[in-house]
Motif scaffolding. Structure first.
Motif, mmCIF file in Angstrom:
data_model
loop_
_atom_site.group_PDB
_atom_site.id
_atom_site.type_symbol
_atom_site.label_atom_id
_atom_site.label_comp_id
_atom_site.label_asym_id
_atom_site.label_seq_id
_atom_site.Cartn_x
_atom_site.Cartn_y
_atom_site.Cartn_z
ATOM 1 N N ALA A 154 21.547 -21.011 -3.227
ATOM 2 C CA ALA A 154 22.767 -20.856 -4.027
ATOM 3 C C ALA A 154 23.074 -19.381 -4.258
ATOM 4 N N LYS A 155 22.032 -18.564 -4.444
ATOM 5 C CA LYS A 155 22.252 -17.129 -4.635
ATOM 6 C C LYS A 155 22.665 -16.448 -3.338
ATOM 7 N N LEU A 156 22.205 -16.967 -2.236
ATOM 8 C CA LEU A 156 22.546 -16.345 -0.957
ATOM 9 C C LEU A 156 23.884 -16.807 -0.410
ATOM 10 N N GLU A 157 24.489 -17.841 -1.014
ATOM 11 C CA GLU A 157 25.730 -18.381 -0.477
ATOM 12 C C GLU A 157 26.863 -17.356 -0.438
ATOM 13 N N PRO A 158 27.094 -16.531 -1.528
ATOM 14 C CA PRO A 158 28.156 -15.513 -1.419
ATOM 15 C C PRO A 158 27.919 -14.533 -0.273
ATOM 16 N N THR A 159 26.692 -14.156 -0.116
ATOM 17 C CA THR A 159 26.387 -13.238 0.981
ATOM 18 C C THR A 159 26.634 -13.892 2.327
ATOM 19 N N LEU A 160 26.266 -15.181 2.446
ATOM 20 C CA LEU A 160 26.500 -15.887 3.696
ATOM 21 C C LEU A 160 27.982 -16.045 3.975
ATOM 22 N N VAL A 161 28.791 -16.225 2.896
ATOM 23 C CA VAL A 161 30.243 -16.340 3.077
ATOM 24 C C VAL A 161 30.816 -15.040 3.616
ATOM 25 N N ARG A 162 30.287 -13.901 3.164
ATOM 26 C CA ARG A 162 30.796 -12.598 3.600
ATOM 27 C C ARG A 162 30.238 -12.159 4.946
ATOM 28 N N LEU A 163 29.323 -12.928 5.493
ATOM 29 C CA LEU A 163 28.732 -12.519 6.768
ATOM 30 C C LEU A 163 29.763 -12.373 7.888
ATOM 31 N N PRO A 164 30.762 -13.306 8.039
ATOM 32 C CA PRO A 164 31.763 -13.083 9.102
ATOM 33 C C PRO A 164 32.531 -11.777 8.922
ATOM 34 N N GLU A 165 32.922 -11.470 7.651
ATOM 35 C CA GLU A 165 33.639 -10.211 7.405
ATOM 36 C C GLU A 165 32.759 -9.017 7.746
ATOM 37 N N LEU A 166 31.499 -9.090 7.335
ATOM 38 C CA LEU A 166 30.577 -7.996 7.656
ATOM 39 C C LEU A 166 30.394 -7.873 9.166
ATOM 40 N N ALA A 167 30.377 -9.012 9.855
ATOM 41 C CA ALA A 167 30.235 -8.972 11.312
ATOM 42 C C ALA A 167 31.455 -8.307 11.946
ATOM 43 N N ASP A 168 32.679 -8.635 11.416
ATOM 44 C CA ASP A 168 33.888 -7.995 11.950
ATOM 45 C C ASP A 168 33.862 -6.491 11.694
ATOM 46 N N GLN A 169 33.445 -6.106 10.475
ATOM 47 C CA GLN A 169 33.358 -4.671 10.179
ATOM 48 C C GLN A 169 32.338 -3.982 11.086
ATOM 49 N N ALA A 170 31.233 -4.653 11.293
ATOM 50 C CA ALA A 170 30.234 -4.065 12.183
ATOM 51 C C ALA A 170 30.775 -3.934 13.599
ATOM 52 N N LYS A 171 31.563 -4.941 14.018
ATOM 53 C CA LYS A 171 32.170 -4.880 15.347
ATOM 54 C C LYS A 171 33.150 -3.728 15.441
ATOM 55 N N SER A 172 33.980 -3.548 14.374
ATOM 56 C CA SER A 172 34.925 -2.426 14.364
ATOM 57 C C SER A 172 34.185 -1.094 14.386
ATOM 58 N N SER A 173 33.109 -1.029 13.627
ATOM 59 C CA SER A 173 32.316 0.206 13.604
ATOM 60 C C SER A 173 31.748 0.505 14.983
ATOM 61 N N LEU A 174 31.296 -0.547 15.671
ATOM 62 C CA LEU A 174 30.759 -0.340 17.018
ATOM 63 C C LEU A 174 31.848 0.138 17.974
ATOM 64 N N VAL A 175 33.078 -0.421 17.818
ATOM 65 C CA VAL A 175 34.181 0.030 18.676
ATOM 66 C C VAL A 175 34.497 1.501 18.401
ATOM 67 N N ALA A 176 34.558 1.875 17.081
ATOM 68 C CA ALA A 176 34.824 3.274 16.729
ATOM 69 C C ALA A 176 33.733 4.188 17.262
ATOM 70 N N ILE A 177 32.497 3.733 17.151
ATOM 71 C CA ILE A 177 31.391 4.542 17.672
ATOM 72 C C ILE A 177 31.492 4.682 19.179
ATOM 73 N N ARG A 178 31.958 3.607 19.850
ATOM 74 C CA ARG A 178 32.110 3.674 21.305
ATOM 75 C C ARG A 178 33.197 4.677 21.672
ATOM 76 N N HIS A 179 34.345 4.643 20.922
ATOM 77 C CA HIS A 179 35.412 5.613 21.180
ATOM 78 C C HIS A 179 34.925 7.033 20.905
ATOM 79 N N LEU A 180 34.216 7.211 19.791
ATOM 80 C CA LEU A 180 33.688 8.535 19.467
ATOM 81 C C LEU A 180 32.752 9.022 20.559
ATOM 82 N N SER A 181 31.939 8.109 21.058
ATOM 83 C CA SER A 181 31.037 8.486 22.137
ATOM 84 C C SER A 181 31.815 8.914 23.377
ATOM 85 N N THR A 182 32.952 8.180 23.648
ATOM 86 C CA THR A 182 33.777 8.558 24.803
ATOM 87 C C THR A 182 34.386 9.938 24.599
#
Length: 316
Positions: free
Chosen positions: A195-223
């Motif tokens: 029950a305590k982990l449920e809010p965190t689990l709900v935010r996991l997709p958003e965190l995954a999208d942010q992590a994906k965006s960060s990886l894209v930005a890092i890829r562009h920066l690397s380029t």
């Protein structure tokens, strides 16, 4: 009287026929193969092993046990005499175990080889003269191993029961109850954890999208960094080229240095000489003015004529 003689003759004939049959059976059943003797020395029990017990090599019958006796030189040691076929591949790595046949409990000697040696175990001439027979080591069989391991298992069981008795002792009961209570509390806390982990689990997709965006930005920066690195490499290559800026700057510095050495420095030296001459002339003029200040108004006095010149007067 005649009937008794016939019966006596029939009895003699029957006895003779039985004797002849026994002798024929013994003669036909005798073993004509000359067998090779070996000995097995052991201090373990040989229960169920009898004379004429079978000797097998990898399950094949190759001989019999011909003698079982105690060792007079070593009390408690048993010597087993074996006779096996001469074609049996007995080597120095051959060993014997005591096995039991079926459920009858009849023991037999099982020969086996671990393959570590190819040297045949034979009796040399010196041993033959001393009537010393080659010996095959006896290893513990399955029953002996079970007995040894059974004793070890019994010892471990006794140790486990002793520890259980200590654990179930009234003095330790409170500790056991406390441990069970703590385990129940941990189970309750673990049950509330989802029950305590449920809010965190709900935010996991958003965190995954942010992590994906960060990886894209890092890829562009690397380029971009790669492009900048390539540009810097090209700029460095152009600077270090034979006709690059550094080469032209070095050439200009060399030309300036040559011009200073060949043209400017001699002129400076000439100018310095002329300035020195001018300063000497100015110094003489200043000295003359100091000696004859009136020369500024009346000019420089005429130089007295020398000998031979008009107006020369010899000093008196």
């Amino acid at each position: 009287m005649e009937n008794r003689s016939h019966a006596l003759m029939a009895g003699f004939f029957t006895i003779a026929l039985l004797t002849l049959a026994i002798l024929m059976a013994v003669w036909l059943g005798r073993d004509k193969i000359k067998r090779v003797p070996y000995e097995i020395v052991t201090k373990a029990a040989v229960s169920g092993l009898n004379l004429q017990a079978i000797v097998r090599y990898k399950g094949i019958k190759v001989g019999n046990v011909t003698d079982i006796a105690f060792d007079d030189n070593n009390p408690g040691q048993i010597i087993l005499r074996l006779e096996v076929k001469p074609d049996t591949p007995v080597t120095t790595s051959t060993f014997a175990t005591l096995s039991y046949q079926g459920v009858t409990g009849i023991a037999f000697v099982q020969l086996d080889d671990d393959g570590s040696s190819k040297i045949a175990l034979v009796q040399d001439s010196t041993a033959a003269l001393a009537n010393v027979v080659p010996r095959i080591p006896l290893r513990p069989g399955m029953i002996q191993n079970l007995e040894q391991r059974g004793q070890a298992i019994l010892g471990q069981t006794e140790e486990m029961m002793r520890k259980l008795n200590v654990m179930l002792d009234p003095n330790s009961e409170k500790s056991v109850v406390t441990a069970i209570d703590n385990f129940n509390k941990a189970a309750v806390a673990w049950k509330a954890l989802p029950a305590k982990l449920e809010p965190t689990l709900v935010r996991l997709p958003e965190l995954a999208d942010q992590a994906k965006s960060s990886l894209v930005a890092i890829r562009h920066l690397s380029t971009d960094v790669s492009k900048l690195t390539n540009n810097l490499n090209q700029f460095t290559s152009s600077l270090q080229a034979p006709d690059g800026s550094l080469a032209r700057l070095n050439l200009a510095i060399d030309q300036i240095n040559t011009s200073l050495t060949v043209d400017t420095l001699p002129r400076i030296q000439n100018l310095t000489g002329e300035a020195r001459t001018t300063l000497r002339s100015f110094s003489r003029t200043s000295d003359a003015i100091n000696e004859r200040p009136q020369s500024l108004l009346f000019g420089k006095p005429a130089v007295a004529p020398g000998p031979g010149e008009p107006g020369f007067v010899a000093p008196k």
